[in-house]
Design a protein around this motif. Structure first.
Motif, short mmCIF file in Angstrom:
data_model
loop_
_atom_site.label_atom_id
_atom_site.label_comp_id
_atom_site.label_asym_id
_atom_site.label_seq_id
_atom_site.Cartn_x
_atom_site.Cartn_y
_atom_site.Cartn_z
N GLU A 465 1.23 -1.22 0.00
CA GLU A 465 0.00 -0.23 0.27
C GLU A 465 1.11 1.16 0.14
O GLU A 465 0.41 2.04 -0.43
CB GLU A 465 -0.65 -0.47 1.51
CG GLU A 465 -2.08 -0.66 0.73
CD GLU A 465 -3.30 -0.09 2.24
OE1 GLU A 465 -3.37 0.65 3.04
OE2 GLU A 465 -3.29 -1.72 3.27
N HIS A 466 1.75 0.97 0.67
CA HIS A 466 2.99 2.21 1.33
C HIS A 466 3.55 2.64 -0.31
O HIS A 466 3.62 3.49 -1.05
CB HIS A 466 3.82 1.86 2.22
CG HIS A 466 5.08 2.56 1.99
ND1 HIS A 466 5.95 2.88 1.80
CD2 HIS A 466 4.76 4.22 2.98
CE1 HIS A 466 6.83 4.31 2.29
NE2 HIS A 466 5.82 4.96 2.96
N GLU A 467 4.07 1.32 -0.90
CA GLU A 467 4.32 1.78 -2.19
C GLU A 467 4.05 2.56 -3.89
O GLU A 467 4.31 3.52 -4.31
CB GLU A 467 5.20 0.69 -2.60
CG GLU A 467 6.75 -0.04 -2.54
CD GLU A 467 6.70 -1.24 -3.01
OE1 GLU A 467 6.72 -1.47 -3.88
OE2 GLU A 467 8.25 -1.58 -2.34
N ALA A 469 1.48 4.53 -2.42
CA ALA A 469 1.11 5.58 -2.16
C ALA A 469 1.92 6.91 -2.18
O ALA A 469 1.77 7.76 -2.53
CB ALA A 469 0.53 5.21 -0.80
N SER A 470 2.98 5.66 -2.34
CA SER A 470 4.69 7.12 -2.44
C SER A 470 4.61 7.31 -4.29
O SER A 470 6.01 7.88 -4.61
CB SER A 470 5.01 6.41 -1.81
OG SER A 470 5.81 5.50 -1.79
N ARG A 491 -0.57 11.27 0.43
CA ARG A 491 -0.16 11.66 1.29
C ARG A 491 -0.22 11.34 3.27
O ARG A 491 1.10 10.57 3.59
CB ARG A 491 0.72 13.04 1.06
CG ARG A 491 1.94 12.85 -0.08
CD ARG A 491 2.76 13.81 0.28
NE ARG A 491 2.95 14.87 -1.21
CZ ARG A 491 2.89 15.30 -1.76
NH1 ARG A 491 1.93 16.94 -1.50
NH2 ARG A 491 3.22 15.81 -3.39
N ARG A 493 -1.98 8.84 3.85
CA ARG A 493 -2.70 7.30 4.35
C ARG A 493 -1.20 7.39 4.68
O ARG A 493 -0.71 6.64 4.90
CB ARG A 493 -2.96 7.34 3.43
CG ARG A 493 -3.25 5.90 2.93
CD ARG A 493 -4.05 5.09 3.74
NE ARG A 493 -4.37 3.98 3.70
CZ ARG A 493 -4.65 3.77 4.64
NH1 ARG A 493 -4.66 3.83 5.91
NH2 ARG A 493 -4.81 2.20 4.77
N LYS A 494 -0.45 7.94 2.93
CA LYS A 494 1.66 7.25 3.66
C LYS A 494 2.43 7.65 4.44
O LYS A 494 2.70 6.25 5.00
CB LYS A 494 2.07 7.54 2.48
CG LYS A 494 3.48 7.36 2.48
CD LYS A 494 3.60 7.96 0.95
CE LYS A 494 5.58 7.70 1.01
NZ LYS A 494 6.60 9.17 1.54
N GLU A 498 3.59 4.31 7.37
CA GLU A 498 5.26 4.66 7.84
C GLU A 498 4.70 3.82 8.92
O GLU A 498 5.34 3.74 9.77
CB GLU A 498 5.57 5.42 7.45
CG GLU A 498 6.36 5.91 5.93
CD GLU A 498 7.11 6.61 5.51
OE1 GLU A 498 6.76 7.90 6.52
OE2 GLU A 498 7.00 6.88 4.37
#
Ligand code: ZN
Ligand code: ZN
Length: 534
Positions: A465-467, A469-470, A491, A493-494, A498
């Motif tokens: 998910e993080h990947e 989001a970024s 952002r 959410r990111k 994290e």
């Protein structure tokens, strides 16, 4: 033989490659042996990509490879070592983003050759389990306090007291590292090494152990170890000052300020090499700085200090006392289990968690150790909070982690209490008690391992998910207000992801500590049983 040879060849690493690369770095011009040793070992660590493997992942790898069940003096051959190393690196690549994968074959080759050169100097093709554990747990990444906690778990008995002979054995193994990088004359093992660390033969518990090894200055024979960690921490620190010797304006790492010459500052490279110019001499006292404060910041700090806003004299290791107590407490609680003397009463605020059933407790632990949305300890609204967990993201403050830790400890205590009760009901023969105790322990270990796997999966999911989001933003988005809002949300959410990931990692660490303690107890107990019933 042929197969073995071709396998080695596949790694494409020449036996001396690591040492040749190290020599090319010219570390030998560093005149202080401590810095020289730390730099060399840091080089080896990074070249083998060991700095990317956190100590907790390392401990997990030991367990996955069945090393916990082996005696420290058991020998493993080079091909098994190779298998273990490859599992460590393949797991590492799974944790790394796709853009930062490491070359597994090369890392295995380099590390394998280094370990064999260090620990199998007589070419028997074998290493002891303990030398392998000591080496990897020292040279991997992670906090020094975590490493020392793990090492202590390996050299202490089940009541949490250090065994001097085992510490001696540890020093023997770990001091082969400076020796391997040609710093044996300064830091090689001698039979006095233990005495230089612990001059008095008294009971050494975890806290004392950490106090001594993390002291400033640390014991002479191990002084390079904390320095290696400090080196890693300052590697990317930039100081916006000019070096008074080489005039370089991009000072990275440590910065040294002369205590006699006004405004005389050196970069680490110049200081380590003993450079000096003008009225300054390398005999002058220098102060080491690992960060840079602007004069304005310094002034405001000085003012608030004089107004009493900042505590004067910061403790040398701010995290250490809290961290240090945890594994002890856990070991202690679990230890009661075997003693039959249940000291659960010492945990006074335990009614809520002890009131629930075993399985309820397990669930409770499961929810809580993930670290979000659990009720205050005194609260009785557990069911309610469980429903909230999916959307409530409360993040760990140290005190929250503490609470969580206490919950885990209490869970262990609860199991201890159950084991205690069951032995009171049935006729107390040693065998049934041991059997019960072991069964309980195994169950707990299995549960913790399941938990750990769940957390890992959760981390994996979050990482994906993080990947997402970024992902970089398309140009168009810059103008479109709706897209901008979405972007902001993304952002946000990111950041949340994290934080949640690091909270989960923290929870995993705690689980690992507990697992280690339990495993050791189990092993001790099995050994005792083996001795008592031949
Ligand atoms: Zn310089
Ligand atoms: Zn000077």
């Amino acid at each position: 033989m042929i197969e073995e040879g071709s396998k080695r060849g596949k790694a494409m690493v020449e036996k001396r490659q690591l040492f040749m690369e190290m020599r090319a770095q010219n570390f030998d011009v560093i005149r202080l042996s401590t810095y020289r040793t730390a730099c060399k070992l840091r080089f080896v660590q990074k070249r083998c990509n060991l700095h990317l493997v956190d100590v907790w992942n390392m401990i997990e790898a030991f367990r996955d490879n069945g090393l916990n069940t082996l005696d420290h003096n058991a020998e493993i051959n080079v091909s098994r070592l190779e298998t273990i190393l490859s599992s460590i690196y393949y797991q590492l690549n799974k944790r790394l983003p796709t853009t930062h994968q490491i070359n597994v074959e090369q890392s295995i080759g380099l590390l394998l050759n280094f370990m064999v050169a260090t620990y199998d100097s007589e070419s028997h093709g074998k290493l002891t389990v303990f030398s392998m554990k000591a080496m990897l747990a020292t040279m991997c990444g992670g906090k020094i306090v975590d490493k020392l906690r793990y090492i202590f778990s390996q050299i202490s008995d089940s009541s949490g007291v250090m065994v001097f002979a085992k510490f001696d054995q540890f020093l023997r193994e770990v001091l082969k590292l400076p020796t391997a990088v040609f710093e044996g004359p300064s830091f090689g093992y001698t039979e006095h090494s233990v005495r230089t660390c612990f001059p008095q033969q008294k009971k050494i518990m975890l806290n004392t152990f950490l106090d001594v090894l993390m002291a400033d200055p640390p014991p002479q024979c191990l002084v390079w170890l904390p320095l290696m960690h400090r080196l890693a921490n300052v590697e990317n620190v930039f100081h916006p000052v000019e070096c008074s010797y080489c005039r370089s304006e991009s000072m990275m790492g440590f910065r040294y300020r002369c205590q006699q010459c006004h405004g005389y500052q050196l970069c680490q490279s110049c200081f380590w090499r003993g450079h000096a110019n003008g009225p300054h001499s390398n005999q002058h006292q220098m102060k080491e700085h690992s960060s840079w404060k602007s004069p304005a910041k310094k002034l405001s700090h000085a003012i608030s200090k004089s107004l009493g806003c900042v505590p004067i004299g910061e403790p040398p290791h701010p995290v250490f006392p809290e961290q240090a107590e945890r594994p002890q407490e856990l070991t202690h609680t679990a230890w009661c289990h075997f003693e039959g003397a249940i000291r659960v009463t010492s945990l006074k605020d335990d009614q809520t968690s002890l009131a629930v059933t075993h399985s309820g407790c397990q669930f409770f632990l499961t929810q809580d150790s993930v670290g979000f949305g659990f009720p205050p300890i005194s609260g009785n609204n557990r069911g309610q909070s469980l429903n909230q967990t999916t959307d409530v993201i409360v993040l760990e403050s140290p005190s929250r982690l503490d609470e969580e830790h206490r919950l885990i400890a209490r869970y262990a205590a609860r199991l201890a209490a159950e084991a205690g009760n069951s032995t009171q009901q049935c006729p107390p023969t040693d065998l049934s008690f041991n059997f019960d105790a072991n069964k309980q322990q195994r169950q707990l270990i299995a549960e913790l391992e399941n938990k750990n796997r769940e957390i890992l999966q959760e981390i994996q999911r979050l990482r994906l998910e993080h990947e997402q989001a970024s992902q970089p933003t398309p140009e168009k988005a810059q103008q479109n207000p709706t897209l901008l809002t979405e972007l902001r949300l993304l952002r946000h959410r990111k950041d949340e992801l994290e934080r949640r990931m690091s909270a989960l990692q923290e929870s995993r660490r705690e689980l690992m500590v507990q697992l280690e303690g339990l495993m050791r107890l189990l092993k001790d107990e099995e050994q005792k049983q083996a001795v008592s019933c031949p």
